[in-house]
Design an enzyme around this catalytic site. Structure first.
Site, PDB file in Angstrom:
ATOM      1  N   SER A 552       0.849  -1.181   0.000  1.00 53.81           N
ATOM      2  CA  SER A 552       0.000   0.000   0.000  1.00 53.81           C
ATOM      3  C   SER A 552       0.893   1.242   0.000  1.00 53.81           C
ATOM      4  O   SER A 552       1.671   1.421  -0.918  1.00 53.81           O
ATOM      5  CB  SER A 552      -0.952  -0.037   1.190  1.00 53.81           C
ATOM      6  OG  SER A 552      -2.011   0.863   1.030  1.00 53.81           O
ATOM      7  N   ASP A 633      -8.335  -5.456  -5.966  1.00 54.46           N
ATOM      8  CA  ASP A 633      -7.979  -4.284  -5.178  1.00 54.46           C
ATOM      9  C   ASP A 633      -8.508  -3.045  -5.885  1.00 54.46           C
ATOM     10  O   ASP A 633      -7.981  -2.647  -6.925  1.00 54.46           O
ATOM     11  CB  ASP A 633      -6.458  -4.198  -5.015  1.00 54.46           C
ATOM     12  CG  ASP A 633      -6.031  -3.049  -4.114  1.00 54.46           C
ATOM     13  OD1 ASP A 633      -6.904  -2.293  -3.659  1.00 54.46           O
ATOM     14  OD2 ASP A 633      -4.822  -2.920  -3.874  1.00 54.46           O
ATOM     15  N   HIS A 665      -6.928  -5.867  -1.629  1.00 55.79           N
ATOM     16  CA  HIS A 665      -5.750  -5.149  -1.135  1.00 55.79           C
ATOM     17  C   HIS A 665      -4.915  -6.026  -0.208  1.00 55.79           C
ATOM     18  O   HIS A 665      -3.756  -5.727   0.061  1.00 55.79           O
ATOM     19  CB  HIS A 665      -6.221  -3.891  -0.406  1.00 55.79           C
ATOM     20  CG  HIS A 665      -5.192  -2.812  -0.272  1.00 55.79           C
ATOM     21  ND1 HIS A 665      -4.558  -2.237  -1.342  1.00 55.79           N
ATOM     22  CD2 HIS A 665      -4.690  -2.192   0.820  1.00 55.79           C
ATOM     23  CE1 HIS A 665      -3.711  -1.301  -0.928  1.00 55.79           C
ATOM     24  NE2 HIS A 665      -3.777  -1.261   0.382  1.00 55.79           N
TER      25      HIS A 665
END
Length: 689
Positions: A552, A633, A665
């Site tokens: 991320s 995601d 994600h």
């Protein structure tokens, strides 16, 4: 300690809770096998502890890995709160059981389970060997529920079409959709997809259900253009029934239409449980996010969390109390520069228990209603959940040396109630760990953790796994993580170092705020200085063999390092990281996030998006990179990962793409998790020799 001088090491042995930590983290004698990803995915996961009203028993959820079906299986267990006896399994159905909640009289335990066509509320009563019975029989799945403190009714959250007059209408429309030949989705406004799911026109809506079954379910929040609980992570803590059973409090997004995509304004609403009036907004004066409505036992007050600033999802979670008689709202512990959550009232209504991050730990706080003062009562490891009843407090706690177990907190040392992974970890060895500090950006104190390799020998030198957390307002603290766990690297002979750079949580709101608008500035300097400090302090780290890894925002930072710290690392690992801030803005789902972080919409302040944009530095990329991406995601869309790999390949930089078509994600399926770790381990072994 908070007042420790700079450049000091704070190990578990000299932490002010060191004796307690030593008791809780005592290594198992005869441990031999190093911790590994195969062990990680098989570990049982304890969550959602719920004390019975008399404080004698704790019900909890235990997730076990079902390797055959490649998923987690959850059942309900119970253990005596005084530590007597062994835990008992309450359910063992193939369907997943979750959300245990005691009836007000303590004679029954309710829970959610999909034991038929749809997930419903079930009830377990009658003692040993009793079979559960269904409480609800709806044509749709129940996503979350709350039991009335007075009995007689409950409130459930169900996904329904807004224009449907009843639940059967939604069921019929869903059945018709399954028979439809085309698969088109049509939208007139944002948000069109969220986290890993496309919107389909339904709204999570609260319904009141009388247990006598004489009246049909009553819609309580259908008038609002909002999911209740809020998506994507809202759960049962987002709504609660008043102490007298007559009304329901819930959190919901106040914005309507496309504005939901760029507004963080969640408010607390109140609605009569009989559906006789529309929901009333209780927090219109508060512009940010309000959540976790928690009524006091006597019913006069309502505790909830509140962020002061609109548009900012990582603002400090303030503890607020609303006087329901006069409407006054008061902040408790205003001088405590920490975010609080997980609120639980004590039975006398004089105290609120809460959790909050603190210097790499997640502590338990006690906040007095009369004085508004907060005291930290437990701060070793991570308090993941808490429950209180009848002057008894139980927590679920984990740390870098093991996952959640239950502990009872009394005046003395915590009393351990469970050891849910005792058999799985009996012959497993973890790496030792300690926290250290160093002067980071502007010489401000920055905290970090180091985890030593299993079988550590101070006479050897070990390669380094340099882990970078996401968020960016997050933390790699003293907790046990089921995806990014430094012990998996320690088990393979690596040192793991984790720096809580500027922007991390648990060190004061100013420290958290400092990353906004400066993604590639202060954090990169902290990482540089943190690496230098670790290499200087720990001579057994081999500075010639090191790899940086992140997901991320951590994946963004890996891309930023590739162009702005090129040549420092022997390899890089980027999971779901941003490649281009500009295209990211137009393809992500929650626009409030980039608009706050970059100071506005991309078309209004394009220079802000380019200031720290990894795509602008691709010409300097040279370090071998493993790129990992989940196709589901929608927070950091798959195009970002594919673009990263394309840039690497076109630059002829050694690279590898690991693509998961069925993950979001995160990587959740057990088999995918093992594959993830094996690919990462292969990459590190290839480049760190």
């Amino acid at each position: 300690p908070a007042d420790a001088p700079e450049n000091t090491v704070t190990s578990l042995s000299n932490h002010r809770s060191g004796l307690l930590a030593a008791v809780l983290l005592l290594p198992i004698a005869g441990a031999a096998a190093p911790f590994d990803a195969e062990i990680l995915v098989d570990l049982r996961r304890l969550s959602d502890p719920q004390l019975s009203p008399d404080g004698r028993e704790v019900a909890y959820v235990l997730r076990e890995t079902d390797r055959e079906n490649d998923k987690g299986a959850t059942d309900l267990w119970v253990v005596a709160a005084d530590g007597s006896g062994s835990p008992r399994r309450l359910t063992s159905d193939p369907a997943a059981d979750s959300q245990p909640r005691w009836a007000a009289d303590g004679k029954a335990l309710c829970f959610l389970s999909k034991r038929g066509d749809h997930r419903q509320v079930w009830r377990l009563a009658g003692g040993e060997g009793a079979e559960p019975e269904a409480v609800t029989d709806l044509p749709l799945d129940v996503k979350a529920y709350a039991l009335s403190p007075t009995g007689g009714h409950l409130v459930v959250s169900v996904d329904v079409y807004r224009d449907c007059p009843d639940l059967a209408c939604t069921r019929e429309r869903l059945d018709e959709g399954e028979a439809r030949q085309d698969s088109a989705l049509v939208f007139d406004e944002l948000i069109v997809r969220h986290w890993d799911t496309w919107e389909d026109g339904r709204r999570a809506t609260l319904f009141a259900i009388d247990l006598d079954g004489n009246e049909p379910p009553r819609a309580l929040s259908a008038q609002l253009d909002a999911h209740v609980p809020p998506r994507p992570f809202g759960g049962p803590s987002a709504f609660a029934i008043a102490a007298d059973g007559g009304s329901v409090f819930f959190a919901a997004r106040a914005a309507a239409g496309s504005e939901k995509a760029w507004s963080t304004n969640l408010d607390i609403f109140q609605v009569p449980v009989d559906g006789s009036a529309a929901p009333k907004n209780l927090t219109t004066s508060l512009p940010g996010t309000e959540n976790e409505p928690t009524p006091s036992p006597a019913g006069r007050r309502l505790a909830f969390s509140s962020m002061a600033r609109a548009g900012f999802e990582a603002d400090r979670h303030r503890l607020m109390v609303l006087d329901l008689e006069n409407g006054d709202i008061r902040e408790l512990a205003p001088d405590l520069d920490r975010s609080l959550g997980g609120f639980v009232w004590t039975d006398d209504g004089k105290t609120i228990l809460a959790t909050g991050q603190h210097l790499g730990q997640k502590a338990l706080y006690r906040v007095e209603l009369s004085s508004g003062e907060a005291a930290r009562v437990f701060d070793s490891g991570t308090v993941a959940a808490l429950s209180a009843a009848a002057q008894t407090v139980v927590i679920a706690r984990n740390d870098l040396a093991g996952p959640n177990d239950l502990y009872r907190l009394d005046d003395g040392a915590p009393k351990r109630l469970t050891a849910v992974n005792e058999d799985l970890l009996a012959d497993v060895e973890f790496g030792e760990f300690e926290q250290f500090t160093f002067p980071g950006w502007n010489d401000e104190t920055v905290h970090a953790y180091v985890v030593k390799p299993v079988g550590f020998d101070p006479g050897r030198r070990y390669p380094l796994a340099f882990l970078i957390h996401g968020g960016p307002q997050g933390s790699f603290g003293n907790r046990f993580h089921f995806r990014w766990n430094p012990q998996t690297y320690a088990g393979k002979g690596y040192v793991a170092v984790m720096v809580d750079f500027h922007g991390s949580t648990g060190y004061g709101q100013a420290f958290t705020d400092s990353i906004s608008g400066d993604w590639g500035g202060k954090p990169l300097e902290d990482l540089r200085k943190g690496l230098a400090a670790a290499l200087e302090r720990y001579p057994w780290i081999d500075g010639e063999r090191k790899c940086a890894l992140g997901a991320s925002y951590g994946g963004y930072m890996v891309n930023w390092i590739a162009g702005n710290w090129a040549g420092e690392f022997d390899c890089l690992v980027n999971h779901d990281g941003i490649f281009d801030n500009r295209s990211m803005y137009y393809t992500t789902e929650e626009l409030w996030f980039p608009e706050w972080e970059m100071g506005g919409a991309q078309f209004d302040v394009p220079a802000n998006y380019e200031r720290h944009n990894p795509v602008n530095h691709v010409q300097r990329w040279q370090d071998p990179m493993l790129v990992i991406q989940g196709e589901l995601d929608y927070r950091v869309p798959g195009s970002q990962g594919l673009a990263t790999f394309t840039a690497l390949q076109r630059r002829r930089v050694p690279s590898r793409l690991l693509w998961f078509p069925d993950e979001n994600h995160w990587v959740l399926r057990p088999s995918n998790s093992v594959r993830w770790h094996r690919e990462v381990e292969r990459w590190l072994a290839q480049w760190l020799k």
